[in-house]
Motif scaffolding. Structure first.
Motif, PDB file in Angstrom:
ATOM      1  N   LEU A  25       0.832  -1.200   0.000  1.00 26.84           N
ATOM      2  CA  LEU A  25       0.000   0.000   0.000  1.00 26.84           C
ATOM      3  C   LEU A  25       0.870   1.255   0.000  1.00 26.84           C
ATOM      4  O   LEU A  25       0.619   2.197  -0.762  1.00 26.84           O
ATOM      5  CB  LEU A  25      -0.923  -0.002   1.220  1.00 26.84           C
ATOM      6  CG  LEU A  25      -1.713   1.289   1.477  1.00 26.84           C
ATOM      7  CD1 LEU A  25      -2.671   1.580   0.330  1.00 26.84           C
ATOM      8  CD2 LEU A  25      -2.471   1.194   2.798  1.00 26.84           C
ATOM      9  N   ALA A  26       1.902   1.280   0.823  1.00 25.49           N
ATOM     10  CA  ALA A  26       2.770   2.459   0.904  1.00 25.49           C
ATOM     11  C   ALA A  26       3.478   2.717  -0.423  1.00 25.49           C
ATOM     12  O   ALA A  26       3.556   3.861  -0.897  1.00 25.49           O
ATOM     13  CB  ALA A  26       3.790   2.275   2.027  1.00 25.49           C
ATOM     14  N   VAL A  27       3.986   1.665  -1.046  1.00 29.78           N
ATOM     15  CA  VAL A  27       4.756   1.828  -2.289  1.00 29.78           C
ATOM     16  C   VAL A  27       3.845   2.291  -3.425  1.00 29.78           C
ATOM     17  O   VAL A  27       4.160   3.249  -4.151  1.00 29.78           O
ATOM     18  CB  VAL A  27       5.466   0.512  -2.652  1.00 29.78           C
ATOM     19  CG1 VAL A  27       6.122   0.618  -4.028  1.00 29.78           C
ATOM     20  CG2 VAL A  27       6.507   0.163  -1.596  1.00 29.78           C
ATOM     21  N   TYR A  28       2.718   1.629  -3.593  1.00 30.55           N
ATOM     22  CA  TYR A  28       1.832   1.991  -4.705  1.00 30.55           C
ATOM     23  C   TYR A  28       1.141   3.336  -4.476  1.00 30.55           C
ATOM     24  O   TYR A  28       0.809   4.039  -5.437  1.00 30.55           O
ATOM     25  CB  TYR A  28       0.797   0.886  -4.930  1.00 30.55           C
ATOM     26  CG  TYR A  28       1.393  -0.350  -5.572  1.00 30.55           C
ATOM     27  CD1 TYR A  28       1.894  -0.305  -6.864  1.00 30.55           C
ATOM     28  CD2 TYR A  28       1.484  -1.550  -4.878  1.00 30.55           C
ATOM     29  CE1 TYR A  28       2.450  -1.423  -7.463  1.00 30.55           C
ATOM     30  CE2 TYR A  28       2.043  -2.676  -5.456  1.00 30.55           C
ATOM     31  CZ  TYR A  28       2.522  -2.603  -6.753  1.00 30.55           C
ATOM     32  OH  TYR A  28       3.089  -3.714  -7.343  1.00 30.55           O
ATOM     33  N   THR A  29       0.943   3.705  -3.221  1.00 28.65           N
ATOM     34  CA  THR A  29       0.418   5.038  -2.931  1.00 28.65           C
ATOM     35  C   THR A  29       1.410   6.111  -3.352  1.00 28.65           C
ATOM     36  O   THR A  29       1.025   7.170  -3.875  1.00 28.65           O
ATOM     37  CB  THR A  29       0.096   5.167  -1.429  1.00 28.65           C
ATOM     38  OG1 THR A  29      -0.971   4.267  -1.099  1.00 28.65           O
ATOM     39  CG2 THR A  29      -0.337   6.582  -1.074  1.00 28.65           C
ATOM     40  N   ALA A  30       2.703   5.847  -3.146  1.00 17.91           N
ATOM     41  CA  ALA A  30       3.729   6.800  -3.576  1.00 17.91           C
ATOM     42  C   ALA A  30       3.706   6.977  -5.092  1.00 17.91           C
ATOM     43  O   ALA A  30       3.890   8.098  -5.605  1.00 17.91           O
ATOM     44  CB  ALA A  30       5.110   6.333  -3.118  1.00 17.91           C
ATOM     45  N   ILE A  31       3.461   5.901  -5.839  1.00 18.09           N
ATOM     46  CA  ILE A  31       3.383   6.001  -7.297  1.00 18.09           C
ATOM     47  C   ILE A  31       2.186   6.860  -7.699  1.00 18.09           C
ATOM     48  O   ILE A  31       2.294   7.740  -8.558  1.00 18.09           O
ATOM     49  CB  ILE A  31       3.270   4.594  -7.924  1.00 18.09           C
ATOM     50  CG1 ILE A  31       4.537   3.786  -7.646  1.00 18.09           C
ATOM     51  CG2 ILE A  31       3.022   4.694  -9.430  1.00 18.09           C
ATOM     52  CD1 ILE A  31       4.443   2.336  -8.095  1.00 18.09           C
ATOM     53  N   ALA A  32       1.039   6.615  -7.074  1.00 20.31           N
ATOM     54  CA  ALA A  32      -0.154   7.408  -7.393  1.00 20.31           C
ATOM     55  C   ALA A  32       0.060   8.882  -7.083  1.00 20.31           C
ATOM     56  O   ALA A  32      -0.334   9.755  -7.864  1.00 20.31           O
ATOM     57  CB  ALA A  32      -1.352   6.869  -6.606  1.00 20.31           C
ATOM     58  N   ALA A  33       0.700   9.175  -5.963  1.00 16.75           N
ATOM     59  CA  ALA A  33       0.952  10.567  -5.592  1.00 16.75           C
ATOM     60  C   ALA A  33       1.883  11.242  -6.597  1.00 16.75           C
ATOM     61  O   ALA A  33       1.694  12.413  -6.955  1.00 16.75           O
ATOM     62  CB  ALA A  33       1.549  10.626  -4.190  1.00 16.75           C
ATOM     63  N   LEU A  34       2.879  10.510  -7.068  1.00 18.22           N
ATOM     64  CA  LEU A  34       3.801  11.056  -8.076  1.00 18.22           C
ATOM     65  C   LEU A  34       3.050  11.442  -9.343  1.00 18.22           C
ATOM     66  O   LEU A  34       3.244  12.541  -9.887  1.00 18.22           O
ATOM     67  CB  LEU A  34       4.879  10.017  -8.406  1.00 18.22           C
ATOM     68  CG  LEU A  34       5.693  10.261  -9.683  1.00 18.22           C
ATOM     69  CD1 LEU A  34       6.601  11.481  -9.505  1.00 18.22           C
ATOM     70  CD2 LEU A  34       6.510   9.024 -10.054  1.00 18.22           C
ATOM     71  N   LEU A  35       2.180  10.557  -9.817  1.00 20.68           N
ATOM     72  CA  LEU A  35       1.462  10.828 -11.064  1.00 20.68           C
ATOM     73  C   LEU A  35       0.493  12.003 -10.906  1.00 20.68           C
ATOM     74  O   LEU A  35       0.297  12.779 -11.843  1.00 20.68           O
ATOM     75  CB  LEU A  35       0.711   9.575 -11.514  1.00 20.68           C
ATOM     76  CG  LEU A  35       1.582   8.336 -11.769  1.00 20.68           C
ATOM     77  CD1 LEU A  35       0.717   7.159 -12.186  1.00 20.68           C
ATOM     78  CD2 LEU A  35       2.640   8.619 -12.818  1.00 20.68           C
TER      79      LEU A  35
END
Length: 438
Positions: A25-35
């Motif tokens: 969850l933490a890793v994929y949330t960081a990707i979403a925030a970047l985009l």
């Protein structure tokens, strides 16, 4: 869409969530925030880019148009690839393309090359976006997804507001290229984390890897990563899984982002052109909204797991409507201390909307269709953001004045009220999907 209440609401012990699920969850949330942040970071630098390459403001805007257009086009094939190969594999591919475009932009010697870099970034975002949402909930049972999506939505919403501030600082201090250079490590870091912690074991080789790791049985209707073969699951006549609930959630997401991005645009333009705020001060002004989104998101996720999606989503839209209506009243204006009450309401409303909308979509289909569901949601958000910005721009066509602002915010309040009616209707009446375990 199903009004699925969590087991906790019935006094039943909620299923446990493994630690690996929180890591993913933490890793994929960081990707979403970047985009989410990419568009706003670059938007702040557009005037400097125009000056550097001697192009007009209209021409410089192609950097935004190109990115979002390619991003939107790539979402649907990206979602299908996620269902076929798994979120980790597709996220890595998307981040690789995104970073290649970022490096190209940082080194661009002409405006044409810079536009080309945005094509690559948009293509990468189209792959990574559905992977980010599907990967974020990959280890969570259906009854606990609201909690995960509350965190995911809060981070995504925060990034939309923090992006302009970061872009403004980078542009003011180091120039426009600093925005592209900053995006490079922001893209590489989550790619490393996916490789290290967030990729499902043997994602492309072992059936139902996510289910095995989270202790859940294989999901009916799930697509086995690497095989493309779905197990039997809920379907319409002819064997096609129903995506009607997902499309409804996508429409709700479009309304949400139309209200959010449109209101941000209106306030930012008003503060700079009518209230006399500078660029950085205007970027700081909506921080109260960011704080409230961050605070409300996780709470909203737990409420959604406990009581279902319908009531939190309706309450979120009503809070947004009240925030817009507050500034449409004569004698009020969104600057100074008057920013606080509306900002709190808007942030709380958006924090309620993000997890409930995503949960309604994901819990209505099997896990093997989460990639496609995620792509529909992302497309709805992009469409809503584009429409919100366009409508807000039309409101200021004859000048940025307090009267035009009030008229536009009245329209925003009506749009948010329409969203409240829509979720009360759609979330209640849609047929139950097969994704309770999906």
């Amino acid at each position: 869409m199903t009004d699925t209440a969590g087991a906790a609401g019935a006094g039943v012990r909620r299923p446990a969530v493994p630690r690996t699920a929180w890591t993913r969850l933490a890793v994929y949330t960081a990707i979403a925030a970047l985009l989410q942040a990419d568009g706003t970071i670059v938007a702040v630098a557009l005037p400097s880019v125009g000056s550097a390459f001697d192009v007009s403001a209209g021409t410089a805007a192609w950097l935004m148009t190109t990115y979002f257009a390619v991003y939107a086009v790539g979402l649907f094939p990206g979602g299908r690839l996620v269902d076929r190969f798994g979120p980790g594999t597709v996220a890595l591919a998307g981040l690789a393309v995104f970073c290649a475009g970022t490096l190209t932009g940082a080194l661009a010697g002409s405006f044409g090359v810079l536009v080309g870099s945005r094509v690559l970034q948009g293509a990468g975002a189209g792959l990574a976006s559905p992977a980010a949402l599907a990967g974020a909930v990959s280890g969570f049972p259906a009854e606990r997804r609201g909690t995960a999506l509350g965190i995911w939505g809060a981070a995504s919403g925060l990034s939309n507001l923090v992006g302009p501030l970061l872009g403004g600082v980078l542009t003011e201090v180091w120039g426009w290229r600093a925005n592209w250079w900053a995006l490079l490590p922001l893209g590489l870091a989550p790619a490393v984390c996916v490789l290290r912690w967030a990729r499902l074991p043997a994602e492309a080789r072992r059936p139902a890897a996510g289910a095995a790791e989270s202790g859940q049985p294989p999901v009916p209707g799930a697509v086995v990563p690497g095989s493309g073969a779905p197990e039997p699951g809920p379907a319409l006549p002819g064997g096609r899984p129903s995506m009607g609930a997902v499309r409804g959630a996508s429409a709700v997401a479009a309304l949400t982002f139309a209200v959010m991005i449109g209101s941000f645009y209106l306030v930012e333009q008003y503060l700079q052109h009518a209230a006399g705020y500078g660029v950085l001060r205007a970027a700081l002004a909506p921080m109260v909204v960011a704080v409230c989104i961050g605070a409300a998101g996780p709470v909203a996720g737990r409420l959604t797991d406990r009581y279902g999606e319908r009531l939190p989503a309706a309450a979120g839209f009503l809070a947004c409507a009240a925030a817009c209506a507050a500034y449409a009243v004569p004698g009020t204006a969104p600057h100074g201390l008057w920013l606080l009450p509306g900002g709190v309401l808007l942030g709380a409303g958006l924090g309620l909307l993000f997890p409930s909308t995503s949960r309604a979509a994901l819990n209505s289909v099997p896990r093997g269709l989460h990639g496609r569901a995620s792509s529909h949601l992302s497309f709805g958000r992009l469409t809503g953001a584009a429409c919100g910005t366009a409508l807000a721009g039309l409101a200021f066509h004859d000048g940025v004045t307090t009267g035009h602002l009030r008229t536009a915010l009245t329209g925003g309040a009506a749009l948010a009220a329409t969203g409240a009616v829509a979720v009360l209707r759609w979330f209640r009446q849609a047929p139950a999907g097969g994704g309770a375990e999906g």
